[in-house]
Design a protein around this motif. Structure first.
Motif, PDB file in Angstrom:
ATOM      1  N   CYS A  35       0.862  -1.191  -0.067  1.00 11.50           N
ATOM      2  CA  CYS A  35       0.115  -0.022   0.093  1.00 11.50           C
ATOM      3  C   CYS A  35       0.688   1.242  -0.031  1.00 11.50           C
ATOM      4  O   CYS A  35       1.915   1.321   0.541  1.00 11.50           O
ATOM      5  N   GLU A  36       0.399   2.334  -0.542  1.00 11.50           N
ATOM      6  CA  GLU A  36       0.999   3.389  -0.565  1.00 11.50           C
ATOM      7  C   GLU A  36       0.014   4.625  -0.583  1.00 11.50           C
ATOM      8  O   GLU A  36      -0.975   4.792  -1.201  1.00 11.50           O
ATOM      9  N   MET A  37       0.408   5.695   0.187  1.00  8.88           N
ATOM     10  CA  MET A  37      -0.342   6.967   0.167  1.00  8.88           C
ATOM     11  C   MET A  37       0.296   8.232   0.051  1.00  8.88           C
ATOM     12  O   MET A  37       1.604   7.867   0.288  1.00  8.88           O
ATOM     13  N   THR A  38      -0.033   9.027  -0.869  1.00  5.58           N
ATOM     14  CA  THR A  38       0.638  10.135  -1.597  1.00  5.58           C
ATOM     15  C   THR A  38      -0.233  11.282  -0.855  1.00  5.58           C
ATOM     16  O   THR A  38      -1.398  11.467  -1.251  1.00  5.58           O
ATOM     17  N   SER A  39       0.547  12.473  -0.575  1.00  2.34           N
ATOM     18  CA  SER A  39      -0.106  13.910  -0.329  1.00  2.34           C
ATOM     19  C   SER A  39      -0.455  14.525  -1.578  1.00  2.34           C
ATOM     20  O   SER A  39       0.208  14.174  -2.704  1.00  2.34           O
ATOM     21  N   LEU A  40      -1.646  15.133  -1.517  1.00  2.00           N
ATOM     22  CA  LEU A  40      -2.151  15.889  -2.842  1.00  2.00           C
ATOM     23  C   LEU A  40      -1.954  17.495  -2.610  1.00  2.00           C
ATOM     24  O   LEU A  40      -1.934  18.052  -1.543  1.00  2.00           O
ATOM     25  N   GLU A  53       6.072  17.069  -1.932  1.00  2.00           N
ATOM     26  CA  GLU A  53       5.154  15.906  -1.818  1.00  2.00           C
ATOM     27  C   GLU A  53       5.734  15.046  -0.680  1.00  2.00           C
ATOM     28  O   GLU A  53       7.002  14.883  -0.471  1.00  2.00           O
ATOM     29  N   LEU A  54       4.766  14.114  -0.147  1.00  2.00           N
ATOM     30  CA  LEU A  54       5.242  13.030   0.780  1.00  2.00           C
ATOM     31  C   LEU A  54       4.431  11.732   0.295  1.00  2.00           C
ATOM     32  O   LEU A  54       3.411  11.785   0.132  1.00  2.00           O
ATOM     33  N   SER A  55       5.269  10.751   0.183  1.00  2.00           N
ATOM     34  CA  SER A  55       4.824   9.378  -0.196  1.00  2.00           C
ATOM     35  C   SER A  55       5.154   8.342   1.009  1.00  2.00           C
ATOM     36  O   SER A  55       6.438   8.332   1.566  1.00  2.00           O
ATOM     37  N   LEU A  56       4.130   7.464   1.697  1.00  2.00           N
ATOM     38  CA  LEU A  56       4.591   6.515   2.599  1.00  2.00           C
ATOM     39  C   LEU A  56       4.099   5.306   2.100  1.00  2.00           C
ATOM     40  O   LEU A  56       2.935   5.056   1.495  1.00  2.00           O
ATOM     41  N   VAL A  66       7.758  -0.043   6.831  1.00  2.00           N
ATOM     42  CA  VAL A  66       7.354   1.327   6.420  1.00  2.00           C
ATOM     43  C   VAL A  66       8.538   2.168   5.992  1.00  2.00           C
ATOM     44  O   VAL A  66       9.640   2.254   6.447  1.00  2.00           O
ATOM     45  N   SER A  67       8.361   2.736   4.836  1.00  2.00           N
ATOM     46  CA  SER A  67       9.137   3.807   4.125  1.00  2.00           C
ATOM     47  C   SER A  67       8.606   4.859   3.919  1.00  2.00           C
ATOM     48  O   SER A  67       7.606   4.847   3.384  1.00  2.00           O
ATOM     49  N   ILE A  68       9.109   5.984   4.248  1.00  2.00           N
ATOM     50  CA  ILE A  68       8.564   7.496   3.885  1.00  2.00           C
ATOM     51  C   ILE A  68       9.614   8.251   3.128  1.00  2.00           C
ATOM     52  O   ILE A  68      10.762   8.267   3.394  1.00  2.00           O
ATOM     53  N   THR A  69       9.197   8.686   1.816  1.00  2.00           N
ATOM     54  CA  THR A  69       9.931   9.719   1.017  1.00  2.00           C
ATOM     55  C   THR A  69       9.376  11.108   0.619  1.00  2.00           C
ATOM     56  O   THR A  69       7.954  11.272   0.788  1.00  2.00           O
ATOM     57  N   ALA A 287       0.776  15.183  -8.508  1.00  2.00           N
ATOM     58  CA  ALA A 287       1.077  14.428  -7.549  1.00  2.00           C
ATOM     59  C   ALA A 287       1.494  12.956  -7.850  1.00  2.00           C
ATOM     60  O   ALA A 287       0.964  12.454  -8.899  1.00  2.00           O
ATOM     61  N   ARG A 288       2.714  12.579  -6.983  1.00  2.00           N
ATOM     62  CA  ARG A 288       3.015  11.392  -7.738  1.00  2.00           C
ATOM     63  C   ARG A 288       1.889  10.242  -7.420  1.00  2.00           C
ATOM     64  O   ARG A 288       1.534  10.214  -6.112  1.00  2.00           O
ATOM     65  N   ALA A 289       1.666   9.445  -8.239  1.00  2.00           N
ATOM     66  CA  ALA A 289       0.705   8.480  -8.064  1.00  2.00           C
ATOM     67  C   ALA A 289       1.225   7.140  -7.053  1.00  2.00           C
ATOM     68  O   ALA A 289       2.479   6.882  -7.246  1.00  2.00           O
ATOM     69  N   PRO A 290       0.397   6.708  -6.356  1.00  2.00           N
ATOM     70  CA  PRO A 290       0.774   5.388  -5.689  1.00  2.00           C
ATOM     71  C   PRO A 290       1.228   4.286  -6.617  1.00  2.00           C
ATOM     72  O   PRO A 290       0.728   3.995  -7.688  1.00  2.00           O
ATOM     73  N   ALA A 291       2.488   3.703  -6.056  1.00  2.00           N
ATOM     74  CA  ALA A 291       3.179   2.654  -6.858  1.00  2.00           C
ATOM     75  C   ALA A 291       2.316   1.434  -7.077  1.00  2.00           C
ATOM     76  O   ALA A 291       1.542   0.902  -5.874  1.00  2.00           O
TER      77      ALA A 291
END
Length: 300
Positions: A35-40, A53-56, A66-69, A287-291
């Motif tokens: 699962c991935e969540m991405t800020s908008l 942007e933040l992606s978890l 868990v990894s956060i970029t 925004a980067r889309a969830p992978a």
């Protein structure tokens, strides 16, 4: 960009999980429950992200790393730093210009995201900043907990409870896919066939004598089949296509195992791969889309 391999699936068809949005966050899980969540960019414009942007990402299974970029403000110089509601978050490392967190630090940061209001990223050298709204972050994390079977358990990030880690489903195996080796010659697509495809798809309505339709792109699929990418409208940056498979002069819509919107589609005959990607407008922060893990297959 995502890749759609025209292939034969030897395992169960991949079934991506649902895509949801909560407040200023988008979240999705793939066919193996990664699962991935991405800020908008907030719709109301109250928060100036400045390109930040933040992606978890949370991996499936009991361990569930868990990894956060975090990507800093646009055109900013120097390593970024992160604060949440004014408290600086330590423990990250800068890799390829992005601030990354992993392990226990990332799990603690996920909790801070769920309980916070605004995350601020600053480029240390220039002082340039960008804010990330945390509205909806807690709900997005709770959604991940539910999708991965962590709710009411000790491994949950938000929906914590007493259930042991052993109750979390193990990660599903990735589907095994054997790629097709395209061979032969692409069929000649007659003007009459193009006319029929334009009528069936409605793509012909997008073009006029002064704005003619581009010539369809074709590719060899093997087994006497030809892929046809029919231009179906365009803007300043993006060209939309409709995909068909032609055999013996007869065309059928290309079938995909997941929703496939073909934007700026391109066929690579050497690998048998159809790729598609959308370009954001120059004045909009995209925004980067969830992978997604695994391979989405299309039937030839």
């Amino acid at each position: 960009m995502f890749l759609i391999a025209l292939a034969t699936v030897l395992a169960a068809q991949p079934t991506p999980g649902p895509f949801r949005s909560f407040g200023d966050w988008a979240v999705a899980c793939d066919n193996v429950r990664r699962c991935e969540m991405t800020s908008l960019q907030p719709a109301d414009g109250d928060v100036d992200t400045n390109g930040t942007e933040l992606s978890l990402v949370r991996e499936p299974g009991p361990a569930g790393a868990v990894s956060i970029t975090i990507w800093g403000p646009e055109d900013a110089k120097g390593a970024p730093s992160l604060t949440i509601d004014g408290t600086r978050i330590e423990g990250g490392s800068v890799q390829q210009g992005a601030l990354r967190f992993g392990g226990v630090t990332a799990q603690h940061l996920a909790t801070a995201l769920a309980n916070g209001h605004v995350a601020r990223v600053m480029a240390v050298a220039s002082g340039k900043t960008g804010d990330i709204s945390l509205a909806g972050a807690s709900a997005a994390l709770r959604f991940i907990d539910a999708q991965q079977g962590r709710a009411d358990g000790v491994t949950a990030l938000v929906a914590r409870g007493a259930k042991s880690a052993s109750m979390v489903p193990v990660a599903a195996p990735l589907p095994v896919v054997t790629a097709i080796a395209p061979a032969g010659q692409a069929a000649t697509i007659s003007p009459a066939l193009i006319t029929r495809l334009n009528k069936a798809s409605g793509c012909g309505e997008e073009y006029t004598e002064g704005f003619p339709q581009p010539t369809p792109e074709t590719g060899v699929l093997g087994g006497g089949a030809t892929l046809v990418l029919l231009a179906c409208g365009s803007g300043a940056y993006n060209l939309t296509s409709a995909a068909y498979v032609v055999r013996d002069g007869k065309a059928t819509e290309a079938r995909f195992d997941t929703t496939a919107e073909l934007i700026n589609a391109s066929w690579d005959g050497s690998s048998g791969t159809l790729s598609t990607h959308g370009k954001g407008r120059g004045i909009v922060i995209a925004a980067r889309a969830p992978a997604m893990s695994g391979t989405a297959a299309a039937s030839a």
